[in-house]
Design an enzyme around this catalytic site. Structure first.
Site, PDB file in Angstrom:
ATOM      1  N   ASP A 174      35.740  81.246  96.654  1.00 41.68           N
ATOM      2  CA  ASP A 174      35.783  82.590  96.083  1.00 41.68           C
ATOM      3  C   ASP A 174      37.013  82.767  95.181  1.00 41.68           C
ATOM      4  OD1 ASP A 174      34.800  85.166  95.685  1.00 41.68           O
ATOM      5  OD2 ASP A 174      34.439  85.510  97.809  1.00 41.68           O
ATOM      6  N   ASP A 229      28.970  90.488  92.697  1.00 42.51           N
ATOM      7  CA  ASP A 229      28.128  90.399  93.890  1.00 42.51           C
ATOM      8  C   ASP A 229      26.840  91.200  93.736  1.00 42.51           C
ATOM      9  OD1 ASP A 229      30.528  90.270  96.643  1.00 42.51           O
ATOM     10  OD2 ASP A 229      30.088  88.887  95.023  1.00 42.51           O
TER      11      ASP A 229
END
Length: 671
Positions: A174, A229
């Site tokens: 991430d 996202d």
């Protein structure tokens, strides 16, 4: 990954999206740096087709449900439910698997409450099922969760070796808390650390598309996130789809565009929308990572996730991502070249009402031929077609075909297209007049054609014209009229009717084609002028959280907004939305005007930028330019005379959907 409770982090995730990427006009694919075919397949043999598996984040986040019992249970279900046989391999852990602090030697420590036997034991369990284990960390000092779990920045080689020692097969890396260190440097360092372990580990770069990884990451990782996202909503899925589609030239074996994980089964969309989600991810050669807790999944969810014919499109060894042929009016045609010379063709309806979508086999890239075999991948039926590929596609639906120019087309019955005109709405106590059509698209004649229309229990459905014909040659249609009457007291809402055509091929083989048509029982709009926030809507799609009545959009749960405020002015009435958003109202051809004061809510600082549009029966009748947070509210008025449906639309202003809180202040309808 998004902080579920911290909106500022989510803004960073989506804040650097490509300008204008959400507009239909921007969907032409760019030229890839290494040519139209994209980078060559890697020598390491990793991810030669898009990875398939599971990740817990979309269903559990960091809740107590996420533990080794869940992970091992998912592995069990992969085997028991046939998902392993369908190609799903990776069982991946997301954030919150570790303790917040490293040990005295600087090593990562699995949370003993969640993983009492450690990660290696879980990996061993998963491997014993013939599956693979994935893990998560961030290319920063901490991961994305507010608890502050340790990230890998400065610990890349140590962490990579731990992962390898545990038997990890996949790493999602991430982008949070990255301290401003150059993205390429951070992701290259972990690539080198993974390679140094000697263990083959698929490397998923999750930097949200901020630095256009499709342009530089093909020799760094096997997949790269192209967007922020996803959330479990139609607006979010659609936004991400539009961002990812133009990047087709960069995808190929061992290097995939990743539009984020699947939301199928999580409850925020309908099964029709989930089939679109799964179809379009497969057309885009996207990784298929299940994001729902399979222990709670419905049979309908398993039916979608286990559709092997759709999965075969995603997993095709040629590795092509689908490209857009057309998208006018929300009628999308996307085609994908497959290894055997056939083409996958998706007819995708973005709009909120059924639409006919059509193309041809030639336009899809197939050679001229007398006829073609048309395989419907959701109905699992084959037909012959003279070359037309078309369907009346339900709202938010997708019809997915596999089309082949082969010699065996005559072995299949002719394809027919089922259509419906009129009758979308019935007012309480009323009757709708509908006309259905059955059109022969095949090279051969459909014989002994009959059509039926069946409503819900208690409804009266009566034909008003012929419903049979002895023969239907290529290109000809049977039109049938119907009167549809719901019983007294039918609650308002949408109802499905089944339209079925039965016929025979020239060889005498019987064939059946069925589709679902929808009609809605809706109250007529009240006479006079009403606040739209006081009226029921037909549907409301929103980018983040629900559309709010008389407050701003809070992005998460209903009722979490604030007083609508634009340019320092507070409004008691209105709608709070987040782009991309669409709110539809039934106006029954009885209204004349919509008015509103529109703008970006003051709660969004300086980041938001949106456009507002009003549509009447699918035609744009009013719009603003781009409005930003530092602007006062703008008046917007639209003439909607004679429209049956009026839509309030908020779109991205051209710089991504960060902070795009669009307010329809004092929105009113005059009838």
């Amino acid at each position: 990954m998004r902080h579920p409770h911290t909106r500022t982090t989510r803004r960073r995730v989506v804040g650097a999206l490509i300008a204008g990427v959400l507009s239909t006009a921007s969907l032409a694919a760019p030229a890839a740096a290494d040519g139209a075919t994209g980078p060559a397949a890697p020598a390491d043999g990793l991810a030669l087709t898009p990875p398939m598996g599971f990740n817990n984040w979309n269903s559990t986040h960091c809740s107590a449900d996420f533990d080794e019992t869940m992970v091992e249970g998912i592995a069990d279900l992969f085997v028991a439910k046939g998902l392993k046989d369908a190609g799903y391999r990776y069982v991946n852990l997301d954030d919150c698997w570790a303790l917040p602090s490293r040990d005295a030697d600087g090593k990562l420590v699995p949370d003993p409450a969640r993983f009492p036997h450690g990660i290696k034991a879980v990996a061993d369990y998963v491997h014993a099922k013939g599956l693979k284990l994935g893990i998560y960390t961030s290319a920063g000092t901490k991961t994305c969760n507010d608890a502050g779990f340790p990230g890998a920045l400065g610990h890349e080689y140590s962490d990579a070796q731990q992962f390898a020692d545990w038997g990890v097969d996949y790493l999602k890396y991430d982008n949070c808390n990255n301290q401003g260190v150059d993205a390429k440097q951070r992701y290259l360092t972990m690539r080198d650390a993974l390679r140094a372990t000697g263990r083959p580990i698929v490397y998923s770069i999750c930097e949200w598309g901020e630095n256009k990884p499709w342009e530089w990451a093909s020799d760094v990782g096997q997949l790269w996130r192209t967007t922020g996202d996803i959330s479990d909503s139609w607006g979010s899925m659609l936004s991400i789809l539009k961002q990812n589609l133009p990047l087709a030239p960069y995808a190929g074996p061992g290097h995939w565009n990743d539009p984020d994980m699947l939301e199928v089964g999580n409850g925020g969309m309908t099964d029709t929308e989930y089939r679109t989600h799964f179809s379009m991810w497969s057309m885009m050669a996207a990784p298929l990572l299940i994001g729902t807790d399979l222990r709670k999944a419905s049979p309908a969810t398993f039916d979608i996730l286990d559709n092997k014919e759709v999965i075969a499109v995603d997993q095709d060894s040629l590795g092509k991502q689908g490209t857009v042929l057309s998208s006018a009016g929300g009628r999308w045609v996307v085609t994908k070249q497959l290894n055997d010379g056939s083409r996958a063709v998706a007819l995708f309806n973005e709009s909120g009402s059924p639409q006919r979508i059509a193309t041809t086999a030639r336009a899809a890239g197939l050679p001229d031929a007398p006829a073609y075999t048309l395989r419907d991948l959701w109905r699992h039926q084959s037909y012959n077609t003279a070359g037309t590929l078309s369907a009346v596609v339900p709202a938010h639906g997708t019809v997915l075909f596999r089309v082949t120019a082969d010699r065996h087309w005559a072995a299949h019955p002719p394809a027919v297209e089922l259509g419906l005109d009129g009758g979308r709405f019935i007012e309480p106590g009323g009757t709708a007049a509908l006309t259905t059509s059955v059109t022969d698209l095949g090279r051969t004649t459909a014989r002994e054609v009959s059509v039926t229309l069946t409503g819900p229990h208690g409804w009266t459905v009566a034909p008003t014209s012929r419903t049979r014909t002895p023969a239907l040659p290529t290109g000809r249609a049977l039109h049938s009229g119907w009167r549809v009457t719901p019983p007294p007291g039918t609650p308002k809402g949408s109802y499905d009717l089944a339209l079925t055509a039965r016929y025979r091929s020239p060889s005498g083989a019987s064939a059946v084609s069925t589709t679902t048509v929808t009609t809605t029982v809706a109250d007529p709009p009240p006479a006079g002028t009403s606040y739209l926030s006081d009226l029921p809507w037909l549907s409301a799609d929103n980018g983040w959280g629900p559309v709010e009545r008389d407050t701003s959009n809070g992005e998460t749960a209903a009722g979490d907004g604030h007083p609508i405020t634009i340019g320092g002015v507070v409004y008691a009435k209105g709608l709070g939305t987040h782009a991309p958003s669409q709110v539809d109202y039934y106006t029954g051809k009885a209204c004349e005007k919509v008015t509103a004061e529109v703008g970006v809510d003051d709660e969004e600082g300086a980041a938001g930028s949106v456009t507002f549009e009003i549509w009447a029966d699918g035609t744009k009748v009013a719009s603003t330019g781009v409005l930003t947070t530092d602007m006062a509210a703008q008046p917007l008025t639209a003439d909607v005379t004679g429209a049956e449906v009026v839509s309030l639309v908020v779109t991205d202003g051209g710089n991504g959907v960060t902070s795009d809180h669009g307010d329809w202040a004092d929105a009113r309808l005059t009838c």
